[in-house]
Design an enzyme around this catalytic site. Structure first.
Site, PDB file in Angstrom:
ATOM      1  N   GLU A   1       0.816  -1.204   0.000  1.00  0.00           N
ATOM      2  CA  GLU A   1       0.000   0.000   0.000  1.00  0.00           C
ATOM      3  C   GLU A   1       0.855   1.261   0.000  1.00  0.00           C
ATOM      4  O   GLU A   1       0.560   2.239  -0.701  1.00  0.00           O
ATOM      5  CB  GLU A   1      -0.921   0.007   1.226  1.00  0.00           C
TER       6      GLU A   1
ATOM      7  N   GLY B   1      15.069 -39.982   1.116  1.00  0.00           N
ATOM      8  CA  GLY B   1      14.813 -41.270   0.500  1.00  0.00           C
ATOM      9  C   GLY B   1      13.395 -41.744   0.778  1.00  0.00           C
ATOM     10  O   GLY B   1      12.577 -41.016   1.335  1.00  0.00           O
TER      11      GLY B   1
ATOM     12  N   LEU C   1      10.394 -39.827   2.934  1.00  0.00           N
ATOM     13  CA  LEU C   1       9.214 -39.373   2.200  1.00  0.00           C
ATOM     14  C   LEU C   1       7.948 -40.037   2.725  1.00  0.00           C
ATOM     15  O   LEU C   1       6.928 -39.376   2.952  1.00  0.00           O
ATOM     16  CB  LEU C   1       9.391 -39.676   0.709  1.00  0.00           C
TER      17      LEU C   1
ATOM     18  N   ARG D   1      12.106 -43.847   2.941  1.00  0.00           N
ATOM     19  CA  ARG D   1      11.640 -43.888   4.330  1.00  0.00           C
ATOM     20  C   ARG D   1      11.245 -42.494   4.817  1.00  0.00           C
ATOM     21  O   ARG D   1      10.211 -42.323   5.472  1.00  0.00           O
ATOM     22  CB  ARG D   1      12.736 -44.469   5.223  1.00  0.00           C
TER      23      ARG D   1
ATOM     24  N   CYS E   1      -0.556   0.003   7.809  1.00  0.00           N
ATOM     25  CA  CYS E   1      -1.036   0.481   6.515  1.00  0.00           C
ATOM     26  C   CYS E   1      -2.484   0.966   6.599  1.00  0.00           C
ATOM     27  O   CYS E   1      -2.890   1.838   5.829  1.00  0.00           O
ATOM     28  CB  CYS E   1      -0.922  -0.638   5.477  1.00  0.00           C
TER      29      CYS E   1
END
Length: 310
Positions: A52, A248, A252, A250, A88
């Site tokens: 703004e 890897g 994930l 596991r 703002c």
């Protein structure tokens, strides 16, 4: 002209600060009078002027007389608290614009409707919710961080054409030079990156930005006891909005099984190994947003929630 036209311009402006605004949200603002834009701006970087402020500053002296009849469009609710910059909402009231159009309410607990209320109390007309889903989606990392008290989580992996993460347990070059560059672009857009202990000990990955311009994410290692909460605590303390998981299988799957993911980016390459560590299964309920081909590699992007573009 419809409000949505100017709000879409706010979103275009806001996205310019993808790499620089965080941990603040990306915000764009447009001032319109007599069916033309007389000022516009966006929040460039944390600690700098808000959207703004920049929009008002861009108004030429010859157009300042139009402010009392102008409409201010802003993609996120104007702040109403003293942070690194003044509120703002107070600036908007001082400028005495006729109307304010807000894309969506700010989830940050020091704002959350207070900015809108302050503007309303000054007798200025306020409209809320124009392109609301798109405005929220642009700042999905910011919203996730403040609403769910955790970072926005992106799971990323590359798999062979026959669905393996490696070549019979050995690292395999699955990505092409171009898709590797895109991975580094994604890293630059994330605050932190995590791998599992086994990946760290076996490969010692740098996990930095070498093939793209931008900041490298903060590297984190998930220990054998899956200390996710410690990772999240660190993200909360540091104000890291997003977490990229490049571990890897596991690692994930630990995020998938816990339901702790928001986005998946999967690259399926051309290499065929005939065996190796199977890639994780796509969880039920994952929503495919888009799929495209680069250098013959298929890139699939899934979200846990449907995106407005779907």
């Amino acid at each position: 002209m419809p409000d949505s036209i100017y709000m879409r311009r706010c979103l275009q402006l806001a996205e310019s600060a993808l790499l620089t605004a965080r941990p603040n949200p990306m915000v764009g603002a447009v001032l319109v009078a007599r069916d033309r834009i007389i000022g516009e701006g966006y929040h460039i970087r944390c600690g700098g002027p808000h959207a703004e402020v920049n929009a008002f500053s861009s108004v030429s002296r010859s157009d300042e007389y139009l402010l009392p009849e102008a409409t201010l469009y802003v993609s996120l609710e104007p702040c109403a608290h003293h942070g690194r910059t003044p509120p703002c909402a107070d600036l908007i009231v001082r400028k005495k614009v006729r109307r304010v159009v807000v894309g969506c309410v700010d989830p940050f607990d020091k704002v959350q409707g207070r900015g809108i209320q302050r503007i309303l109390d000054a007798g200025i007309d306020v409209t809320v919710g124009v392109l609301e889903e798109e405005c929220q989606w642009l700042n999905r990392r910011f919203f996730t961080f403040h609403q769910e008290q955790r970072p926005y989580i992106i799971l990323k992996w590359a798999q062979t054409a026959d669905g393996f993460l490696d070549d019979h347990g050995q690292a395999a070059a699955i990505s092409s030079p171009y898709t590797r560059m895109l991975v580094h672009q994604l890293r630059a857009e994330c605050d932190a990156i995590v791998v599992g202990r086994v990946t760290e000990e076996r490969e010692h990955p740098q996990l930095n930005v070498r093939y793209w311009s931008g900041p490298s994410p903060h590297k984190m290692v998930l220990s054998h006891d899956n200390n996710m909460e410690q990772v999240f605590d660190e993200c909360r303390q540091q104000g890291w909005l997003s977490l990229l998981v490049e571990g890897g299988r596991r690692t994930l799957e630990s995020f998938i099984q816990a339901g702790l993911w928001d986005e998946m980016r999967i690259e399926t390459g051309l290499l065929v190994t005939g065996g190796g560590t199977p890639a994780p299964a796509i969880p039920e309920g994952a929503k495919l947003d888009r799929r495209y081909v680069i250098d013959g590699h298929v890139i699939s992007v899934f979200y846990a929630k449907k995106s407005p573009s779907s």
